[in-house]
Design a protein around this motif. Sequence first.
Motif, PDB file in Angstrom:
ATOM      1  N   VAL A 227       0.829  -1.204   0.000  1.00 30.75           N
ATOM      2  CA  VAL A 227       0.000   0.000   0.000  1.00 30.75           C
ATOM      3  C   VAL A 227       0.867   1.260   0.000  1.00 30.75           C
ATOM      4  CG1 VAL A 227      -1.689   1.324   1.316  1.00 30.75           C
ATOM      5  CG2 VAL A 227      -1.935  -1.153   1.119  1.00 30.75           C
ATOM      6  N   LEU A 228       1.806   1.347   0.921  1.00 31.94           N
ATOM      7  CA  LEU A 228       2.560   2.589   1.110  1.00 31.94           C
ATOM      8  C   LEU A 228       3.549   2.865  -0.022  1.00 31.94           C
ATOM      9  CD1 LEU A 228       3.243   2.362   4.944  1.00 31.94           C
ATOM     10  CD2 LEU A 228       1.467   3.648   3.758  1.00 31.94           C
ATOM     11  N   VAL A 229       4.130   1.792  -0.579  1.00 31.72           N
ATOM     12  CA  VAL A 229       5.133   1.981  -1.631  1.00 31.72           C
ATOM     13  C   VAL A 229       4.495   2.105  -3.004  1.00 31.72           C
ATOM     14  CG1 VAL A 229       7.098   0.900  -2.800  1.00 31.72           C
ATOM     15  CG2 VAL A 229       6.935   0.813  -0.309  1.00 31.72           C
ATOM     16  N   ASN A 230       3.446   1.335  -3.261  1.00 35.01           N
ATOM     17  CA  ASN A 230       2.961   1.201  -4.638  1.00 35.01           C
ATOM     18  C   ASN A 230       1.618   1.857  -4.927  1.00 35.01           C
ATOM     19  OD1 ASN A 230       5.139  -0.287  -5.843  1.00 35.01           O
ATOM     20  ND2 ASN A 230       4.498  -2.054  -4.640  1.00 35.01           N
ATOM     21  N   THR A 231       0.991   2.500  -3.928  1.00 36.79           N
ATOM     22  CA  THR A 231      -0.266   3.194  -4.233  1.00 36.79           C
ATOM     23  C   THR A 231      -0.054   4.270  -5.290  1.00 36.79           C
ATOM     24  OG1 THR A 231      -1.221   2.797  -2.044  1.00 36.79           O
ATOM     25  CG2 THR A 231      -2.097   4.642  -3.293  1.00 36.79           C
ATOM     26  N   VAL A 232       0.998   5.064  -5.139  1.00 42.78           N
ATOM     27  CA  VAL A 232       1.242   6.123  -6.120  1.00 42.78           C
ATOM     28  C   VAL A 232       1.559   5.535  -7.493  1.00 42.78           C
ATOM     29  CG1 VAL A 232       3.719   6.313  -5.581  1.00 42.78           C
ATOM     30  CG2 VAL A 232       2.479   8.288  -6.504  1.00 42.78           C
ATOM     31  N   VAL A 233       2.222   4.372  -7.528  1.00 46.53           N
ATOM     32  CA  VAL A 233       2.540   3.719  -8.803  1.00 46.53           C
ATOM     33  C   VAL A 233       1.253   3.265  -9.489  1.00 46.53           C
ATOM     34  CG1 VAL A 233       3.737   1.785  -9.887  1.00 46.53           C
ATOM     35  CG2 VAL A 233       4.792   2.982  -7.953  1.00 46.53           C
ATOM     36  N   LEU A 234       0.356   2.651  -8.710  1.00 46.19           N
ATOM     37  CA  LEU A 234      -0.906   2.175  -9.280  1.00 46.19           C
ATOM     38  C   LEU A 234      -1.777   3.336  -9.759  1.00 46.19           C
ATOM     39  CD1 LEU A 234      -1.953  -0.576  -6.691  1.00 46.19           C
ATOM     40  CD2 LEU A 234      -1.095  -0.945  -8.994  1.00 46.19           C
ATOM     41  N   VAL A 235      -1.946   4.328  -8.870  1.00 43.82           N
ATOM     42  CA  VAL A 235      -2.920   5.378  -9.143  1.00 43.82           C
ATOM     43  C   VAL A 235      -2.415   6.379 -10.178  1.00 43.82           C
ATOM     44  CG1 VAL A 235      -4.211   7.286  -8.096  1.00 43.82           C
ATOM     45  CG2 VAL A 235      -3.980   5.113  -6.881  1.00 43.82           C
ATOM     46  N   ARG A 236      -1.171   6.843 -10.014  1.00 43.05           N
ATOM     47  CA  ARG A 236      -0.644   7.838 -10.947  1.00 43.05           C
ATOM     48  C   ARG A 236      -0.127   7.183 -12.227  1.00 43.05           C
ATOM     49  NH1 ARG A 236       1.030  12.817  -9.263  1.00 43.05           N
ATOM     50  NH2 ARG A 236       1.291  13.073 -11.495  1.00 43.05           N
ATOM     51  N   GLY A 237       0.693   6.145 -12.077  1.00 46.22           N
ATOM     52  CA  GLY A 237       1.338   5.561 -13.247  1.00 46.22           C
ATOM     53  C   GLY A 237       0.440   4.640 -14.048  1.00 46.22           C
ATOM     54  N   LEU A 239      -3.071   3.897 -13.566  1.00 42.53           N
ATOM     55  CA  LEU A 239      -4.442   4.341 -13.835  1.00 42.53           C
ATOM     56  C   LEU A 239      -4.491   5.754 -14.395  1.00 42.53           C
ATOM     57  CD1 LEU A 239      -6.238   2.921 -10.644  1.00 42.53           C
ATOM     58  CD2 LEU A 239      -6.030   1.876 -12.913  1.00 42.53           C
ATOM     59  N   GLY A 240      -3.395   6.498 -14.293  1.00 42.05           N
ATOM     60  CA  GLY A 240      -3.345   7.844 -14.858  1.00 42.05           C
ATOM     61  C   GLY A 240      -4.190   8.860 -14.125  1.00 42.05           C
ATOM     62  N   LEU A 241      -4.374   8.671 -12.819  1.00 40.99           N
ATOM     63  CA  LEU A 241      -5.182   9.602 -12.031  1.00 40.99           C
ATOM     64  C   LEU A 241      -4.287  10.583 -11.282  1.00 40.99           C
ATOM     65  CD1 LEU A 241      -7.766   6.984 -10.688  1.00 40.99           C
ATOM     66  CD2 LEU A 241      -7.986   8.511 -12.663  1.00 40.99           C
ATOM     67  N   GLY A 242      -4.896  11.522 -10.550  1.00 42.88           N
ATOM     68  CA  GLY A 242      -4.144  12.604  -9.928  1.00 42.88           C
ATOM     69  C   GLY A 242      -3.800  12.359  -8.471  1.00 42.88           C
ATOM     70  N   THR A 297      -7.953  -8.167 -14.259  1.00 41.62           N
ATOM     71  CA  THR A 297      -9.115  -8.149 -15.165  1.00 41.62           C
ATOM     72  C   THR A 297      -9.852  -6.817 -15.144  1.00 41.62           C
ATOM     73  OG1 THR A 297     -10.489  -9.106 -13.411  1.00 41.62           O
ATOM     74  CG2 THR A 297      -9.457 -10.630 -14.959  1.00 41.62           C
ATOM     75  N   ALA A 298      -9.773  -6.083 -14.027  1.00 41.34           N
ATOM     76  CA  ALA A 298     -10.486  -4.809 -13.914  1.00 41.34           C
ATOM     77  C   ALA A 298      -9.600  -3.779 -13.218  1.00 41.34           C
ATOM     78  CB  ALA A 298     -11.798  -4.998 -13.150  1.00 41.34           C
ATOM     79  N   PRO A 299      -8.578  -3.254 -13.927  1.00 48.39           N
ATOM     80  CA  PRO A 299      -7.688  -2.266 -13.313  1.00 48.39           C
ATOM     81  C   PRO A 299      -8.385  -0.912 -13.184  1.00 48.39           C
ATOM     82  CG  PRO A 299      -7.087  -2.607 -15.609  1.00 48.39           C
ATOM     83  CD  PRO A 299      -8.194  -3.572 -15.312  1.00 48.39           C
ATOM     84  N   ALA A 300      -8.992  -0.662 -12.050  1.00 50.89           N
ATOM     85  CA  ALA A 300      -9.751   0.562 -11.831  1.00 50.89           C
ATOM     86  C   ALA A 300      -9.601   0.993 -10.376  1.00 50.89           C
ATOM     87  CB  ALA A 300     -11.227   0.347 -12.171  1.00 50.89           C
ATOM     88  N   LEU A 301      -9.845   2.271 -10.119  1.00 51.12           N
ATOM     89  CA  LEU A 301      -9.697   2.797  -8.761  1.00 51.12           C
ATOM     90  C   LEU A 301     -10.618   2.097  -7.760  1.00 51.12           C
ATOM     91  CD1 LEU A 301      -8.326   4.841  -6.914  1.00 51.12           C
ATOM     92  CD2 LEU A 301     -10.139   6.477  -7.499  1.00 51.12           C
ATOM     93  N   PRO A 302     -11.897   1.801  -8.078  1.00 56.74           N
ATOM     94  CA  PRO A 302     -12.731   1.100  -7.097  1.00 56.74           C
ATOM     95  C   PRO A 302     -12.141  -0.245  -6.673  1.00 56.74           C
ATOM     96  CG  PRO A 302     -14.110   2.047  -8.807  1.00 56.74           C
ATOM     97  CD  PRO A 302     -12.696   2.223  -9.261  1.00 56.74           C
ATOM     98  N   THR A 303     -11.492  -0.951  -7.590  1.00 59.81           N
ATOM     99  CA  THR A 303     -10.847  -2.217  -7.234  1.00 59.81           C
ATOM    100  C   THR A 303      -9.768  -1.988  -6.179  1.00 59.81           C
ATOM    101  OG1 THR A 303     -11.233  -3.060  -9.472  1.00 59.81           O
ATOM    102  CG2 THR A 303      -9.595  -4.212  -8.134  1.00 59.81           C
ATOM    103  N   VAL A 304      -8.960  -0.956  -6.403  1.00 54.63           N
ATOM    104  CA  VAL A 304      -7.899  -0.638  -5.450  1.00 54.63           C
ATOM    105  C   VAL A 304      -8.488  -0.218  -4.106  1.00 54.63           C
ATOM    106  CG1 VAL A 304      -5.958   0.911  -4.975  1.00 54.63           C
ATOM    107  CG2 VAL A 304      -6.300   0.008  -7.283  1.00 54.63           C
ATOM    108  N   LEU A 305      -9.505   0.624  -4.119  1.00 54.90           N
ATOM    109  CA  LEU A 305     -10.075   1.127  -2.867  1.00 54.90           C
ATOM    110  C   LEU A 305     -10.666  -0.002  -2.028  1.00 54.90           C
ATOM    111  CD1 LEU A 305     -11.856   4.415  -4.048  1.00 54.90           C
ATOM    112  CD2 LEU A 305      -9.606   4.135  -3.009  1.00 54.90           C
TER     113      LEU A 305
END
Length: 399
Positions: A227-237, A239-242, A297-305
């Motif tokens: 969570v702490l190391v890779n959240t920014v990688v998942l969300v910014r890199g 998923l392309g979110l802010g 199969t579903a790379p999206a922010l709700p999946t991560v949350l």
Amino acid sequence: MGILRRRTYRHLLGAQLVALVGTGLATVALGLLAYDLAGVGAGAVLGGALAVKMVANVVVAPVAAVLTRRMPRRALLVGLDLVRAAVAAALPFVTSVWQVFALVTLLQVASAAFTPAFQALIPTVLPDERDYTRALSFSRLAYDLEGIVSPVLAAALLTVVSFSGLFAGTAFGFLVSAALVLGVRLPETDRTGSGQVTRGIRQYLRTPRLRAQLGLNLAAAAAGSMVLVNTVVLVRGDLGLGDTAVAVGLGAFGAGSMLAALTLPRVLTGVPDRVVVLTGAGVLGAALFALAALYATAPALPTVLIGWLVLGTAYSLVLTPVGRLIRRSAEERELPALFAAQFALSHAGWLVTYLLAGALGAALSPPWTMAALGVVAVGGLAFGARTWTDRPQPVAAGV
């Protein structure tokens, strides 16, 4: 909420809260300071500072438990808070990277001495086990609130002050913590225990339910590092979110941990600690594997949350009861050494998993990274389940 009516505990909880919020402000400010000094090399500076933090936690805590055992508790805690305040006040004036490392090292040495001493104090202030269990939940909530409140407060402050002003907020937090501790009378330190540096670690490793915690700490660290190391990688890199989405993701993990912490005092009155802790570790491993499959199969922010919410809940199930286990495993005079051992050994696990999560995140896709850390979590669970027993474990003299 009866324990909040006790003035001594109320002051100690308040001291913990303001110090943690201050520490959170320093985390944000340190990142901005690193970028100001090193530009695109800020990641290397922060990585080095994180390594310094983990090494200090592993090495200093057991030594500090011995060196400070003959000091009055109030003087010790206040003195360490003043050292931390002075370091925070000095950070805005650094002009080179080596100065950052020097001050961060001093800050972490003081924190590595402060935290186990503070943790060992609470069961002496709250001798009743139910009260102490509630205190452990409040402590877990304090850490979770730090992860949520500090970034929001930092963002608000940065609209009116520069990042240097955040270090002033950190220093102020430590000064308030010192004042709160100074305002109450604390139980005297029991000075009859052994002065051997390694005694706490050896006693920890001799006690099966604490030795089992080595694996369970590793399971929690594997999930937390993801969570702490890779959240920014998942969300910014990926998923392309802010930046806001990054904060929401980290908040979901904290919200899950808070949810568990709020319900645990009631759960632990009827369910054995072993069942709660092993269940939490099992959920960590299963959730990482399930999240890997879902994200593939579903790379999206709700999946991560949703995944982070589940991981946060299980994370708190593993770590919140640890204080109860330590308290049952030693006499009062040995508690500082055992809390120092838990602090050092758990941070050794975090050092490994931080490095592993970073390396895996750089080399593999997110689902494979989640699955690999799931393997680590399951391995920690297997070790914990095989090792744990609640049989009394006598400690031989001179161990």
